[in-house]
Design a protein around this motif. Structure first.
Motif, PDB file in Angstrom:
ATOM      1  N   ASN A  15      48.758  33.279  38.732  1.00  0.00           N
ATOM      2  CA  ASN A  15      48.511  34.498  38.810  1.00  0.00           C
ATOM      3  C   ASN A  15      47.081  34.860  38.229  1.00  0.00           C
ATOM      4  O   ASN A  15      46.167  35.494  38.985  1.00  0.00           O
ATOM      5  N   MET A  18      44.190  32.996  40.679  1.00  0.00           N
ATOM      6  CA  MET A  18      44.202  33.778  41.892  1.00  0.00           C
ATOM      7  C   MET A  18      43.319  35.056  41.687  1.00  0.00           C
ATOM      8  O   MET A  18      42.662  35.541  42.334  1.00  0.00           O
ATOM      9  N   PHE A  19      43.794  35.888  40.556  1.00  0.00           N
ATOM     10  CA  PHE A  19      42.958  36.781  40.365  1.00  0.00           C
ATOM     11  C   PHE A  19      41.544  36.563  40.108  1.00  0.00           C
ATOM     12  O   PHE A  19      40.482  37.098  40.506  1.00  0.00           O
ATOM     13  N   ASN A  20      41.210  35.730  39.292  1.00  0.00           N
ATOM     14  CA  ASN A  20      39.768  35.328  39.104  1.00  0.00           C
ATOM     15  C   ASN A  20      39.042  34.757  40.393  1.00  0.00           C
ATOM     16  O   ASN A  20      37.998  35.142  40.488  1.00  0.00           O
ATOM     17  N   LYS A  21      39.942  34.062  41.035  1.00  0.00           N
ATOM     18  CA  LYS A  21      39.434  33.498  42.308  1.00  0.00           C
ATOM     19  C   LYS A  21      38.865  34.906  43.126  1.00  0.00           C
ATOM     20  O   LYS A  21      37.647  34.857  43.786  1.00  0.00           O
ATOM     21  N   PHE A  22      39.649  35.864  43.426  1.00  0.00           N
ATOM     22  CA  PHE A  22      39.444  36.930  44.193  1.00  0.00           C
ATOM     23  C   PHE A  22      38.354  37.854  43.311  1.00  0.00           C
ATOM     24  O   PHE A  22      37.600  38.299  44.260  1.00  0.00           O
ATOM     25  N   SER A  23      38.397  37.881  42.123  1.00  0.00           N
ATOM     26  CA  SER A  23      37.294  38.561  41.468  1.00  0.00           C
ATOM     27  C   SER A  23      35.844  38.069  41.647  1.00  0.00           C
ATOM     28  O   SER A  23      35.049  38.776  41.947  1.00  0.00           O
ATOM     29  N   ASN A  24      35.912  36.725  41.514  1.00  0.00           N
ATOM     30  CA  ASN A  24      34.644  36.218  41.826  1.00  0.00           C
ATOM     31  C   ASN A  24      34.082  36.207  43.306  1.00  0.00           C
ATOM     32  O   ASN A  24      32.877  36.462  43.340  1.00  0.00           O
ATOM     33  N   GLU A  25      35.012  36.217  44.148  1.00  0.00           N
ATOM     34  CA  GLU A  25      34.587  36.394  45.424  1.00  0.00           C
ATOM     35  C   GLU A  25      33.884  37.713  45.678  1.00  0.00           C
ATOM     36  O   GLU A  25      32.958  37.957  46.319  1.00  0.00           O
ATOM     37  N   PHE A  26      34.860  38.602  45.415  1.00  0.00           N
ATOM     38  CA  PHE A  26      34.490  40.127  45.430  1.00  0.00           C
ATOM     39  C   PHE A  26      33.214  40.398  44.902  1.00  0.00           C
ATOM     40  O   PHE A  26      32.374  40.979  45.303  1.00  0.00           O
ATOM     41  N   THR A  27      32.726  39.920  43.538  1.00  0.00           N
ATOM     42  CA  THR A  27      31.722  39.886  42.626  1.00  0.00           C
ATOM     43  C   THR A  27      30.534  39.242  43.700  1.00  0.00           C
ATOM     44  O   THR A  27      29.331  39.908  43.651  1.00  0.00           O
ATOM     45  N   LYS A  29      30.194  38.901  46.705  1.00  0.00           N
ATOM     46  CA  LYS A  29      30.015  39.761  47.908  1.00  0.00           C
ATOM     47  C   LYS A  29      28.958  40.875  47.657  1.00  0.00           C
ATOM     48  O   LYS A  29      28.131  41.091  48.170  1.00  0.00           O
TER      49      LYS A  29
END
Length: 50
Positions: A15, A18-27, A29
């Motif tokens: 978890n 996956m959270f870090n992956k999502f956060s990194n992608e969002f940041t 962008k």
């Protein structure tokens, strides 16, 4: 057989990953959008100075 604690630990690690992956992608962008905006403003300034 794996202990409940080990299973919980692995689930939490997944978890977090996956959270870090999502956060990194969002940041990433957000940063790209800001850079795009700054470049557009710079182009407008250069056009205005010609």
């Amino acid at each position: 057989m794996k202990s409940q604690e080990e299973i919980r630990k692995r689930q939490q690690e997944y978890n977090d990953k996956m959270f870090n992956k999502f956060s990194n992608e969002f940041t990433r962008k957000i940063i790209l959008q800001k850079q795009n905006q700054m470049l557009r403003e710079e182009i407008e300034r250069l056009k205005a100075n010609q």
